[in-house]
Scaffold this motif. Structure first.
Motif, mmCIF file in Angstrom:
data_model
loop_
_atom_site.group_PDB
_atom_site.id
_atom_site.type_symbol
_atom_site.label_atom_id
_atom_site.label_comp_id
_atom_site.label_asym_id
_atom_site.label_seq_id
_atom_site.Cartn_x
_atom_site.Cartn_y
_atom_site.Cartn_z
ATOM 1 N N PHE A 151 0.808 -1.218 0.000
ATOM 2 C CA PHE A 151 0.000 0.000 0.000
ATOM 3 C C PHE A 151 0.840 1.267 0.000
ATOM 4 C CE2 PHE A 151 -2.736 -3.208 2.133
ATOM 5 C CZ PHE A 151 -3.751 -3.246 1.187
ATOM 6 N N ASP A 152 2.037 1.220 0.567
ATOM 7 C CA ASP A 152 2.860 2.433 0.639
ATOM 8 C C ASP A 152 3.987 2.459 -0.379
ATOM 9 O OD1 ASP A 152 4.531 0.557 1.698
ATOM 10 O OD2 ASP A 152 4.705 1.480 3.690
ATOM 11 N N GLY A 153 4.076 1.457 -1.243
ATOM 12 C CA GLY A 153 5.050 1.474 -2.325
ATOM 13 C C GLY A 153 6.488 1.295 -1.911
ATOM 14 N N ASP A 154 6.729 0.669 -0.749
ATOM 15 C CA ASP A 154 8.102 0.505 -0.289
ATOM 16 C C ASP A 154 8.704 -0.853 -0.651
ATOM 17 O OD1 ASP A 154 6.768 -1.191 1.399
ATOM 18 O OD2 ASP A 154 7.611 -0.377 3.257
ATOM 19 N N GLY A 155 7.959 -1.667 -1.402
ATOM 20 C CA GLY A 155 8.450 -2.975 -1.800
ATOM 21 C C GLY A 155 8.049 -4.108 -0.880
ATOM 22 N N ASP A 156 7.540 -3.792 0.305
ATOM 23 C CA ASP A 156 7.034 -4.785 1.247
ATOM 24 C C ASP A 156 5.512 -4.730 1.275
ATOM 25 O OD1 ASP A 156 9.306 -6.019 2.111
ATOM 26 O OD2 ASP A 156 9.447 -4.936 4.015
ATOM 27 N N ASP A 157 4.879 -5.894 1.365
ATOM 28 C CA ASP A 157 3.422 -5.915 1.519
ATOM 29 C C ASP A 157 3.024 -5.557 2.939
ATOM 30 O OD1 ASP A 157 3.019 -6.686 -1.087
ATOM 31 O OD2 ASP A 157 2.859 -8.823 -0.628
ATOM 32 N N GLU A 158 1.914 -4.838 3.039
ATOM 33 C CA GLU A 158 1.238 -4.637 4.309
ATOM 34 C C GLU A 158 -0.003 -5.528 4.342
ATOM 35 O OE1 GLU A 158 4.009 -1.950 3.457
ATOM 36 O OE2 GLU A 158 2.107 -1.639 2.425
ATOM 37 N N LEU A 159 -0.539 -5.751 5.541
ATOM 38 C CA LEU A 159 -1.663 -6.659 5.705
ATOM 39 C C LEU A 159 -2.918 -5.888 6.101
ATOM 40 C CD1 LEU A 159 -2.752 -9.581 5.912
ATOM 41 C CD2 LEU A 159 -2.074 -9.533 8.326
ATOM 42 N N ALA A 160 -3.975 -6.025 5.290
ATOM 43 C CA ALA A 160 -5.277 -5.482 5.642
ATOM 44 C C ALA A 160 -6.094 -6.578 6.333
ATOM 45 C CB ALA A 160 -6.023 -4.992 4.404
ATOM 46 N N VAL A 161 -6.749 -6.215 7.428
ATOM 47 C CA VAL A 161 -7.523 -7.170 8.230
ATOM 48 C C VAL A 161 -8.888 -6.573 8.521
ATOM 49 C CG1 VAL A 161 -7.630 -8.448 10.403
ATOM 50 C CG2 VAL A 161 -5.417 -8.094 9.294
#
Length: 382
Positions: free
Chosen positions: A303-313
């Motif tokens: 979501f923030d474009g930093d190359g790592d996924d974030e988790l939506a819950v």
């Protein structure tokens, strides 16, 4: 129209560069059992598809105009949906699971597909039966034999004849259906991938071992397992995670694969399983949240474009809502609220709806009976 109303912005001050703005595209929709993404009208834009107990509906991008695909044609309740071009005409069709009876393990559970009518036809689509399986609960497409053609994978919640409260007995039959030569009239060949697991609340499809064939990663009372179809049609089951998960989704964070689960089934905890770097079979397990009520929806996205996924819950009881969890230092995950009290999430997913390279969150509610888009508006105005 209220259904297209922008509801306001949710600012996330703890995570630089992330901001969501909610848009409600449906109200009084009933229980939104599932949401999916598909380019229904072949205009190159991803549309939103949703089911409630009696209807299958798609919302046209970017106006989010509602179009009814089916209304009352299936046995109540519709519980799962999976898009795929089943008849090979270049337009998306849908497999749908219906007749949802979660405690009836002896009958019910209908599987069918919806065939798109001609592009110029604005009427309802055609419904074609495939099979029945008690407590049919989740369906997905995947190429499990590596022949370049997708199969339809079906997972019931319980084994046949099992009873509450323990749900012991025969395991749930995870079924693999192949599209026949004429899917509108020919029987669909089927095989059993596994019948040993209990309370199989969800699963995902991915080429887990990078052998060119999709595998099934299951969340059940017995833990997290990988089901892989090998040469000769034999299936191998490997346990990779402890616990008793319900929901499960796969992402990437910190340069490695990560699995997120809800534990236990309809539970209070969000758990991260991180891919080990030492060749171990079991993935290390970390609880990042334990205060939710009936967590029921997960989705990974950068979501923030930093190359790592974030988790939506998303969770659907108590002080229900939607939150985002971001990996920080020393494997800790920060929790940032996206929606407090406006979405009793039954299902959600992450998808880039406007083509800007950053995913949005799409969620459907249970007791709130609504569908919302949480636009990822980082660095721009919407």
């Amino acid at each position: 129209m209220r259904s297209l109303l922008l509801l306001g912005s949710f600012f996330l001050p703890l995570v630089a560069g992330v901001r969501f703005q909610a848009q409600e595209i449906a109200t009084e929709f009933g229980v939104t059992y599932a949401v999916a993404i598909a380019d229904v009208n072949r205009d190159g834009k991803p549309d939103i598809v949703a089911i409630n107990p009696t209807r299958v509906v798609w919302f046209e991008n970017p106006s989010w105009t509602r179009h009814i695909i089916l209304d009352g044609a299936t046995k109540k309740d519709n519980v799962c949906i999976a898009p795929h071009d089943i008849d090979g005409d270049g337009y998306v069709d849908f497999a749908v699971g219906a007749d949802w009876q979660p405690v009836n393990t002896k009958a019910g559970g209908s599987l069918q597909w919806i065939q798109r009518r001609a592009a110029h036809d604005v009427g309802l689509w055609s419904l074609i039966p495939i099979a029945e399986e008690p407590t049919l609960h989740r369906i997905r497409w995947g190429d499990v034999d590596g022949d370049g053609r997708a199969e339809l994978i079906v997972a019931p919640l319980h084994g046949r004849g099992n009873q509450r409260p323990d749900w012991n007995g025969q395991g749930a039959r995870i079924l693999v259906f192949r599209i026949p030569g004429n899917p509108a009239s020919d029987p669909w060949p089927v095989e059993v991938a596994d019948d040993s697991l209990h309370i199989v609340h969800n699963f995902l499809v991915t080429d887990f071992d990078a052998d060119g064939r999709d595998d099934l990663v299951t969340a059940s009372r017995e833990g997290v397992h990988v089901l892989a179809r090998k040469n000769g049609g034999n299936w191998r089951k490997t346990r990779i995670g402890e616990g008793s998960p319900g929901e499960i989704k796969l992402g990437r964070s910190g340069g490695k694969r990560v699995l997120a689960t809800v534990e236990p089934w309809h539970g209070n905890s969000v758990v991260i399983y991180s891919e080990p770097g030492n060749g171990d079979t079991l993935w290390p397990r970390t609880v990042i949240e334990d205060q939710l009520q009936q967590a029921h929806a997960l989705g990974w996205g950068d979501f923030d474009g930093d190359g790592d996924d974030e988790l939506a819950v998303g969770w659907r009881e108590g002080a229900f809502g939607v939150a985002m969890y971001k990996r920080g230092s020393r494997e800790r995950f920060e929790k940032i609220m996206v929606d407090e009290g406006g979405m009793a999430a039954e299902d959600l997913l992450a998808a880039d709806l406007d083509g800007d390279g950053r995913p949005e969150i799409v969620a459907g509610g249970r007791k709130t009976a609504n569908i919302r888009i949480y636009w990822n508006v980082a660095g721009r105005h919407k």
